[in-house]
Motif scaffolding. Structure first.
Motif, mmCIF file in Angstrom:
data_model
loop_
_atom_site.group_PDB
_atom_site.id
_atom_site.type_symbol
_atom_site.label_atom_id
_atom_site.label_comp_id
_atom_site.label_asym_id
_atom_site.label_seq_id
_atom_site.Cartn_x
_atom_site.Cartn_y
_atom_site.Cartn_z
ATOM 1 N N ALA A 2 32.526 12.138 41.022
ATOM 2 C CA ALA A 2 31.719 12.686 39.964
ATOM 3 C C ALA A 2 30.315 12.907 40.451
ATOM 4 N N SER A 3 29.993 12.675 41.796
ATOM 5 C CA SER A 3 30.475 13.751 42.604
ATOM 6 C C SER A 3 30.424 13.484 44.091
ATOM 7 N N ALA A 4 30.945 12.454 44.638
ATOM 8 C CA ALA A 4 30.659 12.278 46.040
ATOM 9 C C ALA A 4 31.803 11.726 46.823
ATOM 10 N N GLY A 5 31.730 11.985 48.098
ATOM 11 C CA GLY A 5 32.644 11.414 49.041
ATOM 12 C C GLY A 5 32.114 11.707 50.415
ATOM 13 N N TRP A 6 32.870 11.413 51.440
ATOM 14 C CA TRP A 6 32.377 11.684 52.774
ATOM 15 C C TRP A 6 33.556 11.952 53.675
ATOM 16 N N GLU A 58 35.569 8.398 44.484
ATOM 17 C CA GLU A 58 35.136 9.037 43.238
ATOM 18 C C GLU A 58 33.914 8.280 42.746
ATOM 19 N N PHE A 59 32.773 8.909 42.938
ATOM 20 C CA PHE A 59 31.489 8.271 42.653
ATOM 21 C C PHE A 59 31.125 8.489 41.184
ATOM 22 N N ALA A 60 31.133 7.417 40.418
ATOM 23 C CA ALA A 60 30.781 7.495 38.994
ATOM 24 C C ALA A 60 29.295 7.192 38.819
ATOM 25 N N TYR A 61 28.680 7.875 37.887
ATOM 26 C CA TYR A 61 27.272 7.621 37.608
ATOM 27 C C TYR A 61 27.067 7.620 36.098
ATOM 28 N N ASP A 62 25.985 7.024 35.660
ATOM 29 C CA ASP A 62 25.657 6.930 34.246
ATOM 30 C C ASP A 62 24.888 8.188 33.849
ATOM 31 N N TRP A 63 25.537 9.078 33.097
ATOM 32 C CA TRP A 63 24.915 10.358 32.748
ATOM 33 C C TRP A 63 23.697 10.190 31.851
ATOM 34 N N LEU A 114 32.102 17.254 46.326
ATOM 35 C CA LEU A 114 32.700 18.103 45.293
ATOM 36 C C LEU A 114 32.158 17.627 43.957
ATOM 37 N N CYS A 115 31.442 18.489 43.275
ATOM 38 C CA CYS A 115 30.673 18.044 42.112
ATOM 39 C C CYS A 115 30.989 18.876 40.881
ATOM 40 N N GLY A 166 39.025 4.853 48.620
ATOM 41 C CA GLY A 166 38.177 3.675 48.610
ATOM 42 C C GLY A 166 37.581 3.443 47.238
ATOM 43 N N ASP A 167 36.986 2.296 47.069
ATOM 44 C CA ASP A 167 36.351 1.908 45.806
ATOM 45 C C ASP A 167 34.849 1.834 46.038
ATOM 46 N N CYS A 168 34.094 2.649 45.294
ATOM 47 C CA CYS A 168 32.645 2.673 45.471
ATOM 48 C C CYS A 168 31.998 1.319 45.206
ATOM 49 N N ALA A 169 32.609 0.527 44.332
ATOM 50 C CA ALA A 169 32.020 -0.755 43.951
ATOM 51 C C ALA A 169 32.321 -1.856 44.958
ATOM 52 N N VAL A 170 33.192 -1.567 45.914
ATOM 53 C CA VAL A 170 33.608 -2.589 46.882
ATOM 54 C C VAL A 170 33.214 -2.151 48.282
#
Length: 323
Positions: free
Chosen positions: A284-288, A27-32, A68-69, A14-18
């Motif tokens: 980066a770091s999430a899913g379900w 794959e959850f991206a975040y602003d470090w 998974l992180c 899936g797409d986190c942004a959609v």
């Protein structure tokens, strides 16, 4: 990691942004650069959205997430689990080189700046010094030795956030807030892990362990002088994160790296995690993942072991610890 997961599990990406159809791998991206608490809030909003989709369609139980992180992503996930009540929605947290107790690499950047070809990059150093996230990576355990002229010998190592000396661009107020409002909140607000927590820890690489202040500048060294006698076996790491820092504060004091009998320098190889029927998700770091009935733990016993990686062995090392 992505290839291995897709090879062993039936995943729908899936797409986190959609906000689309239900999927079981993200794959959850975040602003470090941002405060990790902000990233944790984004993670919570995302998981609440996606888990609700499966809760409406699954004929059994409640859907759960597997996280998974890698590195700082583990801190984002841990804050979500401990402070934002994410444990009740989590089946497992697996981290790879997450600096739960901080890293001296962040201290080196803030105190001495970023260097390239022997030159300090002032603009880059100043920008990094303004990031709350970098201060949240500072060691939360005593690593600072004061060796200034006139300092009595035999002093115990101190905490960075309590240092009376301004160290480069390290902001004492930000460092104190990172300790109290970020790390300590995870300690005091956590109801206790409701799912297994397995940190994979780098082992066998030369890694900074101690910060020494000589009255003029801070020197970062691999000398384990700041570690107590009971932690000297952790005077190693993955080059960036010390082994002792990659183990969560909840870990029992009996946690030890596993070694092969008759070969103390070579960790014993073995499988760090057992394969399950569940569908893991990463990022980066999430899913379900949905949680089938009758699977997983119902107790709050979280510790099955600590996995150590080593340059001497291709596999991971599992060090059992008491539940």
């Amino acid at each position: 990691m992505r290839r291995a997961l897709h090879a062993h599990f039936d995943l729908a990406t899936g797409d986190c942004a959609v906000d689309g159809r239900p999927a079981n791998y993200f794959e959850f991206a975040y602003d470090w650069r941002r405060d990790n608490r902000v990233s944790a809030l984004r993670l919570k909003a995302f998981l609440d959205r996606e888990l609700a989709k499966w809760a409406r369609t699954l004929p059994y139980g409640r859907p759960k997430t597997v996280l998974l992180c890698h590195s700082m992503g583990g801190l984002v996930a841990k804050y979500y689990l401990d402070v934002l009540c994410g444990w009740e929605h989590c089946r497992a947290l697996i981290t790879f080189g997450t600096p739960f107790r901080g890293t001296l690499a962040a201290l080196d950047v803030l105190a001495n700046g970023v260097h390239a070809l022997g030159t300090r990059l002032n603009a880059v150093s100043d920008v990094l010094g303004a990031f709350t996230s970098v201060h949240q990576l500072l060691p939360r355990y005593p690593v600072l030795l004061d060796r200034s002229p006139g300092t009595p010998p035999g002093q115990r190592p101190g905490h960075v956030h309590l240092s009376p000396v301004r160290l480069g661009t390290l902001d004492p107020a930000r460092a104190s807030a990172a300790y109290q409002d970020f790390h300590r909140r995870m300690d005091t607000h956590s109801p206790g892990p409701a799912a297994p927590l397995l940190p994979v820890v780098g082992y066998g690489h030369r890694t900074a362990q101690t910060a020494v202040f000589d009255g003029k500048r801070l020197r970062i060294t691999t000398d384990p002088a700041a570690l107590g006698a009971d932690r000297r076996q952790f005077a190693t790491g993955d080059w960036s994160v010390p082994a002792v820092a990659a183990i969560p504060v909840e870990a029992p004091a009996s946690t030890r790296p596993a070694t092969c009998a008759g070969s103390p320098a070579r960790p014993r190889t073995g499988c760090a995690t057992s394969r399950t029927a569940a569908t893991p998700c990463t990022g980066a770091s999430a899913g379900w993942t949905p949680r089938p009935p009758g699977t997983g733990r119902t107790s709050r016993s979280a510790w099955s072991g600590v996995a150590f990686t080593s340059p001497w062995a291709p596999d991971r090392v599992l060090a059992p610890v008491p539940r």
